[in-house]
Motif scaffolding. Structure first.
Motif, PDB file in Angstrom:
ATOM      1  N   PRO A  55       1.007   5.504  -2.626  1.00 50.59           N
ATOM      2  CA  PRO A  55       0.716   6.928  -2.398  1.00 50.59           C
ATOM      3  C   PRO A  55       1.853   7.662  -1.701  1.00 50.59           C
ATOM      4  N   GLN A  56       2.524   7.006  -0.756  1.00 51.46           N
ATOM      5  CA  GLN A  56       3.626   7.668  -0.058  1.00 51.46           C
ATOM      6  C   GLN A  56       4.814   7.894  -1.000  1.00 51.46           C
TER       7      GLN A  56
ATOM      8  N   SER B  67       4.569   8.330  -4.391  1.00 50.26           N
ATOM      9  CA  SER B  67       4.226   9.377  -5.349  1.00 50.26           C
ATOM     10  C   SER B  67       4.209  10.755  -4.686  1.00 50.26           C
ATOM     11  N   GLN B  68       3.663  10.833  -3.461  1.00 48.24           N
ATOM     12  CA  GLN B  68       3.621  12.126  -2.774  1.00 48.24           C
ATOM     13  C   GLN B  68       5.022  12.603  -2.382  1.00 48.24           C
TER      14      GLN B  68
ATOM     15  N   ASN C 156      -3.313  15.908  -6.201  1.00 52.52           N
ATOM     16  CA  ASN C 156      -4.341  15.463  -5.252  1.00 52.52           C
ATOM     17  C   ASN C 156      -4.431  16.530  -4.169  1.00 52.52           C
TER      18      ASN C 156
ATOM     19  N   THR D  31       0.813  -1.224   0.000  1.00 52.28           N
ATOM     20  CA  THR D  31       0.000   0.000   0.000  1.00 52.28           C
ATOM     21  C   THR D  31       0.845   1.272   0.000  1.00 52.28           C
TER      22      THR D  31
ATOM     23  N   LYS E 194      -5.304  15.828   2.321  1.00 51.42           N
ATOM     24  CA  LYS E 194      -4.115  15.389   3.055  1.00 51.42           C
ATOM     25  C   LYS E 194      -4.088  16.018   4.445  1.00 51.42           C
TER      26      LYS E 194
ATOM     27  N   PHE F 139      -5.889   4.949  -2.848  1.00 53.67           N
ATOM     28  CA  PHE F 139      -5.132   5.352  -4.023  1.00 53.67           C
ATOM     29  C   PHE F 139      -4.275   6.604  -3.760  1.00 53.67           C
ATOM     30  N   TYR F 140      -4.725   7.479  -2.829  1.00 51.97           N
ATOM     31  CA  TYR F 140      -4.007   8.727  -2.591  1.00 51.97           C
ATOM     32  C   TYR F 140      -3.733   8.980  -1.113  1.00 51.97           C
ATOM     33  N   SER F 141      -3.815   7.958  -0.272  1.00 46.58           N
ATOM     34  CA  SER F 141      -3.603   8.168   1.162  1.00 46.58           C
ATOM     35  C   SER F 141      -2.807   7.019   1.771  1.00 46.58           C
TER      36      SER F 141
END
Length: 391
Positions: free
Chosen positions: A225-226, A228-229, A366, A222, A371, A389-391
């Motif tokens: 997201p970490q 990509s961010q 995002n 998982t 966030k 997907f984003y968290s």
């Protein structure tokens, strides 16, 4: 990596960034694909920085990769983006594939200095895969396919035609039926190739299908997201650093004091000095938070399948906070540097506005609002962000 090796690659990244600067403003206006610059990155060996040594890479950490992203973003945030996203795609078999898939894709990338591209936006359910024997035939199209032009391998995703289940796979970018359209024409990140890829009866072979769907059965799977961010946060930091460097040089060499100030040089103006002091302090604060989240990411990545939910949650919070803080700082700095440079600095030939345009484009990737809610909920109630997907 040994310290000397890490420093060697940071030096290589700085030298490349200086070469990118020579025509960065002109290429930004042109858009399209920076083929020569991408080939320079291939030739540098930096595309295998993260690949473990046993697979032919240099055994770097994520903090090494992110350091290179920041160096590239000082002069060319688009190349920083495609470089960072190369690794975001490259590690898909590591997170969601078999041991054999991980070994194969790492080794073939290291041996050939392959550049990876992306066409796997999980929120776009516009590619459908139909089972064909043990493989899949995919049709459809996806946007935001960063790095797809001039790529060697392409990370793709689709939804199963029968079940709707989400899948990921890795295919050669030149496979029959893959149509990469260089139609990205946005105000920022203009050479990321983040346009459209169309799939016309493209076959995905069984060994190219990743076994574990996105955010699957393990905590380790998982982490996308970490990752990509963190890449985006480093683009923000690098862009702010580049904007400040350009502004400083222009202020010292070209800026003029206001005619009523009684000063001979713009660099003597007290308000100019305080602005630079404010921006440098804000930059250092954001950089410190980003570097802390990078260290947490290194630790989480090293644990692989042993990574626990609590550690993952803490990482998600720090990465989100670093991303928001870096983006906020970079937007402020890159938009306000004109205050100390003056009206002549807005001339198109300089291209100083690209720093703000690039940051503004990426900070919309995002929303910061969501966030911040995750960070606030963790601080107030102790509840970590739910993997998604984003968290």
């Amino acid at each position: 990596m040994t310290t000397s090796t890490a420093l060697d690659y940071l030096t290589a990244a700085r030298e490349l960034a200086d070469r990118f600067r020579e025509d960065a403003a002109e290429r930004d206006k042109e858009g399209g694909t920076p083929k020569q610059q991408r080939d320079w990155i291939r030739q540098s060996g930096l595309l295998k920085l993260l690949i473990p040594a046993k697979y032919g890479g240099y055994g770097g950490q994520w903090s090494d990769v992110l350091g290179v992203v920041r160096e590239f973003a000082r002069t060319d945030a688009a190349l920083a983006h495609v470089y960072g996203y190369h690794f975001l795609c490259l590690i898909a078999p590591h997170l969601a594939g078999t041991e054999e898939q991980k070994r194969y894709f790492y080794e073939v990338t290291a041996a050939n200095d392959y550049f990876w591209g992306n066409s796997s936006n999980p929120l776009q359910k516009t590619i459908v895969g139909e089972r064909s024997g043990e493989g899949v035939i995919v049709n459809g199209s996806k946007g935001f396919s960063s790095g797809s032009p001039d790529s060697d391998l392409l990370a793709i995703s689709w939804n199963d035609s029968a079940t709707g289940e989400y899948y990921e796979g890795i295919i050669p970018s030149g496979r029959e039926g893959v149509e990469i359209i260089d139609d990205w024409d946005n105000m920022g990140q203009r050479q990321t190739g983040s346009g459209t890829v169309k799939f016309h009866n493209v076959r995905v072979e069984p060994h190219e299908i990743l076994e574990t769907p996105y955010a699957g059965q393990t905590v380790f799977s998982t982490l996308v997201p970490q990752l990509s961010q963190s890449i985006l946060a480093s683009i923000f930091i690098g862009s702010a650093a580049g904007g400040l460097e350009e502004a400083r040089a222009y202020t010292l060499e070209h800026a003029r004091p206001w005619y009523t100030s009684g000063l001979e040089r713009a660099s003597e103006e007290p308000s100019t000095l305080s602005r630079y002091g404010e921006w440098w302090a804000d930059y250092q604060a954001a950089l410190g938070l980003v570097e802390k989240s990078d260290r947490l990411l290194d630790a989480a990545w090293a644990k692989e399948e042993a990574l626990g939910e609590v550690e993952r949650g803490e990482l998600a919070v720090f990465v989100a906070a670093a991303n928001v803080q870096a983006g906020k700082m970079a937007l402020e700095v890159t938009s306000r540097i004109f205050e100390v440079m003056g009206a002549r600095a807005t001339a198109s030939k300089f291209g100083f506005d690209r720093f703000w345009r690039n940051v503004r484009t990426h900070t919309l990737h995002n929303p910061a609002e969501f966030k911040l809610r995750n960070v606030g909920n963790w601080y107030l109630t102790g509840m970590a962000p739910v993997p998604g997907f984003y968290s």
